[in-house]
Design a protein around this motif. Structure first.
Motif, PDB file in Angstrom:
ATOM      1  N   PHE A   1       0.829  -1.207   0.000  1.00  0.00           N
ATOM      2  CA  PHE A   1       0.000   0.000   0.000  1.00  0.00           C
ATOM      3  C   PHE A   1       0.861   1.254   0.000  1.00  0.00           C
ATOM      4  O   PHE A   1       0.635   2.180  -0.788  1.00  0.00           O
ATOM      5  N   PHE A   2       1.874   1.290   0.875  1.00  0.00           N
ATOM      6  CA  PHE A   2       2.732   2.470   0.934  1.00  0.00           C
ATOM      7  C   PHE A   2       3.615   2.585  -0.312  1.00  0.00           C
ATOM      8  O   PHE A   2       3.929   3.693  -0.766  1.00  0.00           O
ATOM      9  N   ALA A   3       4.014   1.447  -0.882  1.00  0.00           N
ATOM     10  CA  ALA A   3       4.774   1.485  -2.131  1.00  0.00           C
ATOM     11  C   ALA A   3       3.925   2.065  -3.256  1.00  0.00           C
ATOM     12  O   ALA A   3       4.404   2.852  -4.083  1.00  0.00           O
ATOM     13  N   LEU A   4       2.638   1.707  -3.274  1.00  0.00           N
ATOM     14  CA  LEU A   4       1.724   2.243  -4.282  1.00  0.00           C
ATOM     15  C   LEU A   4       1.554   3.748  -4.119  1.00  0.00           C
ATOM     16  O   LEU A   4       1.546   4.499  -5.107  1.00  0.00           O
ATOM     17  N   LEU A   5       1.443   4.200  -2.873  1.00  0.00           N
ATOM     18  CA  LEU A   5       1.334   5.640  -2.623  1.00  0.00           C
ATOM     19  C   LEU A   5       2.573   6.381  -3.115  1.00  0.00           C
ATOM     20  O   LEU A   5       2.491   7.484  -3.665  1.00  0.00           O
ATOM     21  N   SER A   6       3.747   5.782  -2.907  1.00  0.00           N
ATOM     22  CA  SER A   6       4.995   6.423  -3.309  1.00  0.00           C
ATOM     23  C   SER A   6       5.158   6.456  -4.823  1.00  0.00           C
ATOM     24  O   SER A   6       5.688   7.425  -5.382  1.00  0.00           O
TER      25      SER A   6
ATOM     26  N   VAL B   1       4.523   7.588 -11.455  1.00  0.00           N
ATOM     27  CA  VAL B   1       3.819   7.043 -12.625  1.00  0.00           C
ATOM     28  C   VAL B   1       3.017   8.135 -13.311  1.00  0.00           C
ATOM     29  O   VAL B   1       2.955   8.209 -14.548  1.00  0.00           O
ATOM     30  N   GLY B   2       2.384   9.022 -12.511  1.00  0.00           N
ATOM     31  CA  GLY B   2       1.607  10.114 -13.089  1.00  0.00           C
ATOM     32  C   GLY B   2       2.461  11.051 -13.930  1.00  0.00           C
ATOM     33  O   GLY B   2       2.053  11.461 -15.028  1.00  0.00           O
ATOM     34  N   VAL B   3       3.651  11.388 -13.453  1.00  0.00           N
ATOM     35  CA  VAL B   3       4.548  12.272 -14.213  1.00  0.00           C
ATOM     36  C   VAL B   3       5.000  11.603 -15.501  1.00  0.00           C
ATOM     37  O   VAL B   3       5.005  12.225 -16.583  1.00  0.00           O
ATOM     38  N   VAL B   4       5.375  10.327 -15.418  1.00  0.00           N
ATOM     39  CA  VAL B   4       5.844   9.614 -16.615  1.00  0.00           C
ATOM     40  C   VAL B   4       4.728   9.478 -17.637  1.00  0.00           C
ATOM     41  O   VAL B   4       4.936   9.674 -18.850  1.00  0.00           O
ATOM     42  N   LEU B   5       3.508   9.144 -17.180  1.00  0.00           N
ATOM     43  CA  LEU B   5       2.385   9.035 -18.104  1.00  0.00           C
ATOM     44  C   LEU B   5       2.063  10.376 -18.763  1.00  0.00           C
ATOM     45  O   LEU B   5       1.781  10.434 -19.964  1.00  0.00           O
TER      46      LEU B   5
END
Length: 273
Positions: free
Chosen positions: A16-21, A26-30
């Motif tokens: 869960f915390f890895a996903l938050l990080s 991922v948003g910037v790369v996308l």
């Protein structure tokens, strides 16, 4: 012993915390891969990937020149600061001389004094000796800041080396230089690599020092150039994300190759005297 249920719970929490990080990354790369006519300030999944944004950002932002400046400043700082930190860390950990404790605590004061508190007098000092608008104006202060951490880090590691190893080497006739470079430094490789990675990251990401000391475009570093790029393309979200990815890419590559040593070094650095 950890039960199966506890292990599953640990993985769920860590995941869960890895996903938050990872979500902002991922948003910037996308966004960087989104066609410019589809990009927006919110999280969007592109209908197709446009790698041309990186080429456009690279060319329009002149990042080839700025990345070269950052590489020159960072590699020079890391090389000099690492050697000085190893030498001083060994001296403070394994050599006894008058005033060593006082000198050590004076040196690590740099760990507690933020750059913002002395950036203005530092600028006037650099201007007084005609070093502003040069690589030296970035390299010398960065070395001073990095050595404060590096000496503390390496002294902690060298002090934790078993005394038996040191005494055995000295009984065999090893000089201090031989003891340091042929015996201690190879065993300290994870700690040294961790120090190098942290120094590289701090130096590469520096913005304030470049902003104050540099006015010429010739010596502008990549993070500073990114801020100017943002002011020019404030609504071009795809290009901004591509430029940010370009600036961050060297750090990502470095960590990807050295993360195994980084983790080992962090654990070694946690050893207390």
């Amino acid at each position: 012993m950890i039960t199966r249920r506890e292990a599953i719970l640990n993985y769920v929490i860590l995941g869960f915390f890895a996903l938050l990080s990872l979500t902002p990354i991922v948003g910037v790369v996308l966004t960087a891969l989104t066609p410019t006519d589809q990009a927006s300030a919110t999280f969007t999944i592109p209908s197709r990937l446009d790698f041309g944004n990186f080429v456009t950002a690279w060319n329009q932002g002149h990042f080839s020149q700025y990345m070269l400046s950052s590489i020159i400043v960072t590699l020079t700082t890391v090389a000099i600061a690492s050697v000085l930190s190893i030498l001083a860390g060994f001296a403070f950990a394994r050599m006894r001389f008058a005033g060593s404790q006082v000198l050590f605590y004076l040196l690590i004061i740099g760990l507690f004094v933020p750059l913002e508190t002395y950036i203005i007098p530092l600028y006037y000092e650099m201007r007084g000796i005609e070093l502003t608008d040069t690589y030296a104006a970035l390299i010398l202060p960065q070395i001073a800041q990095s050595v404060a951490f590096g000496v503390f880090w390496m002294r902690t590691f060298f002090a934790a080396v078993p005394n038996g190893l040191i005494e055995a080497a000295r009984l065999d006739g090893a000089r201090e230089s031989t003891l340091l470079w042929r015996i201690l430094v190879p065993t300290a490789r994870p700690a040294i690599i961790t120090m190098v990675m942290l120094t590289f990251m701090w130096t590469w990401n520096d913005f304030l020092l470049s902003l104050v000391m540099i006015t010429s475009e010739q010596f502008r570093t990549a993070p500073l150039a990114l801020s100017f790029f943002q002011s020019q393309f404030v609504t071009q979200y795809a290009l901004l994300s591509a430029a940010a990815t370009i600036v961050a890419l060297p750090l990502i590559i470095l960590y990807a190759f050295l993360q195994r040593y980084f983790i080992r070094g962090m654990l070694a650095g946690a050893i207390k005297e």
